[in-house]
Design an enzyme around this catalytic site. Structure first.
Site, PDB file in Angstrom:
ATOM      1  N   PHE A 141       0.856  -1.185   0.000  1.00  0.00           N
ATOM      2  CA  PHE A 141       0.000   0.000   0.000  1.00  0.00           C
ATOM      3  C   PHE A 141       0.891   1.234   0.000  1.00  0.00           C
ATOM      4  CE2 PHE A 141      -2.357   3.570   1.623  1.00  0.00           C
ATOM      5  CZ  PHE A 141      -3.514   3.500   0.874  1.00  0.00           C
ATOM      6  N   ASP A 226       9.354   3.050   2.075  1.00  0.00           N
ATOM      7  CA  ASP A 226       8.136   3.806   2.384  1.00  0.00           C
ATOM      8  C   ASP A 226       7.858   3.615   3.874  1.00  0.00           C
ATOM      9  OD1 ASP A 226       5.615   4.775   2.876  1.00  0.00           O
ATOM     10  OD2 ASP A 226       4.696   3.941   1.060  1.00  0.00           O
ATOM     11  N   LYS A 255       2.237  10.914   7.280  1.00  0.00           N
ATOM     12  CA  LYS A 255       1.431  10.649   8.483  1.00  0.00           C
ATOM     13  C   LYS A 255       1.923  11.397   9.723  1.00  0.00           C
ATOM     14  CE  LYS A 255      -1.231   6.782   6.904  1.00  0.00           C
ATOM     15  NZ  LYS A 255      -0.782   5.872   5.876  1.00  0.00           N
TER      16      LYS A 255
HETATM   17  C1  LIG Z   1      -0.976   5.927   4.425  1.00  0.00           C
HETATM   18  C2  LIG Z   1       0.118   5.442   3.556  1.00  0.00           C
HETATM   19  C3  LIG Z   1       0.395   6.035   2.315  1.00  0.00           C
HETATM   20  C4  LIG Z   1      -0.475   7.117   1.737  1.00  0.00           C
HETATM   21  O1  LIG Z   1      -0.535   8.248   2.535  1.00  0.00           O
HETATM   22  P1  LIG Z   1      -1.735   9.316   2.318  1.00  0.00           P
HETATM   23  O2  LIG Z   1      -1.353  10.444   3.206  1.00  0.00           O
HETATM   24  O3  LIG Z   1      -2.993   8.636   2.725  1.00  0.00           O
HETATM   25  O4  LIG Z   1      -1.730   9.680   0.877  1.00  0.00           O
HETATM   26  C5  LIG Z   1       1.476   5.572   1.598  1.00  0.00           C
HETATM   27  N1  LIG Z   1       2.251   4.572   2.059  1.00  0.00           N
HETATM   28  C6  LIG Z   1       2.014   3.970   3.250  1.00  0.00           C
HETATM   29  C7  LIG Z   1       2.925   2.881   3.713  1.00  0.00           C
HETATM   30  C8  LIG Z   1       0.937   4.373   4.023  1.00  0.00           C
HETATM   31  O5  LIG Z   1       0.684   3.747   5.170  1.00  0.00           O
END
Ligand SMILES: *Cc1c(COP(=O)(O)O)cnc(C)c1O
Length: 401
Positions: A141, A226, A255
């Protein structure tokens, strides 16, 4: 109709149905607790998917935001502002890197990472035009934009959004042989979550991340981590990669960087990599704005003390102990995670992850299901020990037939 039902009916009538929230309507929040429009209190064991690592209404962060609100909030990058240099310098230092490219949401930072590694591939590595490949993992994700869902394996995230952006190679998460086979001379980067959050808090096999690090180094490929959800204290370290002694070439952050107040994301890397950009080649009106920088600077200062990481490690140990005890009695079939972050699979006789989440909500505990039997637990790192114990005891109590 209750106040709650009225709010939900209005939301359903006038908002696109892209989510299926639990039927709770939050009005206020403080620390690890939220209060709904009817005055009921709930313990937040989700923390905005780690966006609220420091809790709701954190005083230090609120004060930093308020002070900046009174000074200047937005300049656009057409002008310099006096928070920008400190933000970039201190974030780079926290990451042990050299340069920062600020954006707003996580998915924008991932998009930025994709553009960066492609440009690096063409300008520095010497990959032929239009040939750059990025290797990613199945069940990843990384966000919701068109390019990012192009390399998702989740049918719900992808269906009806084609044509998709090419240039991605998907290999099973944790499978080093597949990774090795997928990396070619045109591969510019491997992009991974060091722990897969949305997939259910999947921790890769020990040694996987170091092996990917060795492979990417050997093949002149960038390792992009990420850490939008796993980073900034959640796992008991500043970065989840640290548990395996791995330093990637690039961190993608989001986040918690915005302290639960404003969206702040960033790509952090070396001068060789982020140095590929020239003025006009990438940007964002809001990226790196003064308010975002002021809040993120406070977040960085809080992380520098190490106290939040230590608390996540310590409380996480206890949390996993309690969850493992539920697994020992057969109520959970799996417990995964690191630090104050867990994905647990509920034994089928107790219902789906969604049903268990609803029963917990009725008892004043908020978690979120993900994919079938799995629920995700990610309390704010500031949660009180007694509150955490109570929340976990409620999980035990709803798992009865
Ligand atoms: C939440 C998340 C995203 C996307 O972040 P948004 O602020 O919702 O666009 C990307 N990568 C990971 C691992 C995430 O948990």
């Amino acid at each position: 109709m209750t106040t709650t039902d009225a709010f939900i009916a209005a939301a359903d009538a006038h908002s696109a149905h892209t989510y299926h929230p639990l039927p709770v309507v939050v009005a206020t929040a403080d620390g690890a607790w939220m209060t709904d429009v009817e005055g009921r209190r709930y313990l937040d064991l989700l923390a905005g998917y780690s966006a609220l690592n420091f809790g709701h209404g954190n005083r230090r962060l609120i004060e930093a935001a308020k002070a900046q609100l009174e000074r200047v909030t937005l300049t656009s990058r057409a002008f310099h502002h006096d928070r920008f240099a400190a933000f970039c310098t201190e974030l780079a230092e926290l990451c042990g890197m050299e340069m920062v490219l600020p954006m707003n949401t996580g998915t924008e930072a991932v998009e930025t990472a994709v553009k960066t590694v492609r440009k690096w591939g063409y300008r520095v590595k010497g990959v032929p035009a239009e040939m750059a490949k990025i290797v990613v993992a199945g069940n990843n994700f990384h966000g919701r934009t068109t390019t990012v869902i192009s390399f998702s394996t989740d049918p719900e995230a992808r269906a009806d959004y084609g044509p998709y952006t090419p240039g991605f190679e998907i290999v099973p998460y944790g499978d080093l042989t597949a990774m090795r086979a997928a990396v070619t001379e045109n591969t510019v980067a491997v992009l991974l979550e060091p722990i897969q959050g949305e997939a259910g808090v999947l921790v890769p096999p020990a040694g996987y991340l170091p092996a990917v690090r060795a492979l990417t180094r050997e093949r002149n490929v960038l390792f992009v981590a990420d850490e939008i959800q796993s980073g900034l204290g959640r796992t008991g370290r500043t970065f989840a990669c640290e548990h395996e002694g791995v330093v990637p070439d690039m961190y993608v952050l989001g986040k918690a960087l915005g302290g639960g107040i404003v969206p702040v994301s960033a790509v952090v890397s070396s001068a060789e990599v982020l140095g590929v950009f020239r003025p006009g080649e990438h940007g964002s009106t809001f990226g790196g704005n003064p308010l975002a920088c002021a809040v993120a600077l406070e977040v960085i200062a809080m992380l520098r003390s190490g106290e939040y990481q230590a608390r996540a490690a310590e409380l996480g140990e206890r949390m996993r102990g309690e969850l493992k005890a539920l697994a020992d009695t057969g109520r959970l079939t799996a417990v995964r995670g690191r630090g104050l972050w867990a994905g647990v699979d509920v034994a089928p006789e107790y219902g789906s992850g969604r049903e268990v989440s609803e029963r917990l909500m009725d008892r004043g505990v908020l978690v979120k299901d993900t994919r079938g039997p799995t629920i995700r637990i990610a309390p704010p790192l500031v949660i009180g020990e007694g509150d955490l114990e109570w929340g976990l005891s409620q999980i035990g109590e709803v798992l009865t037939v």
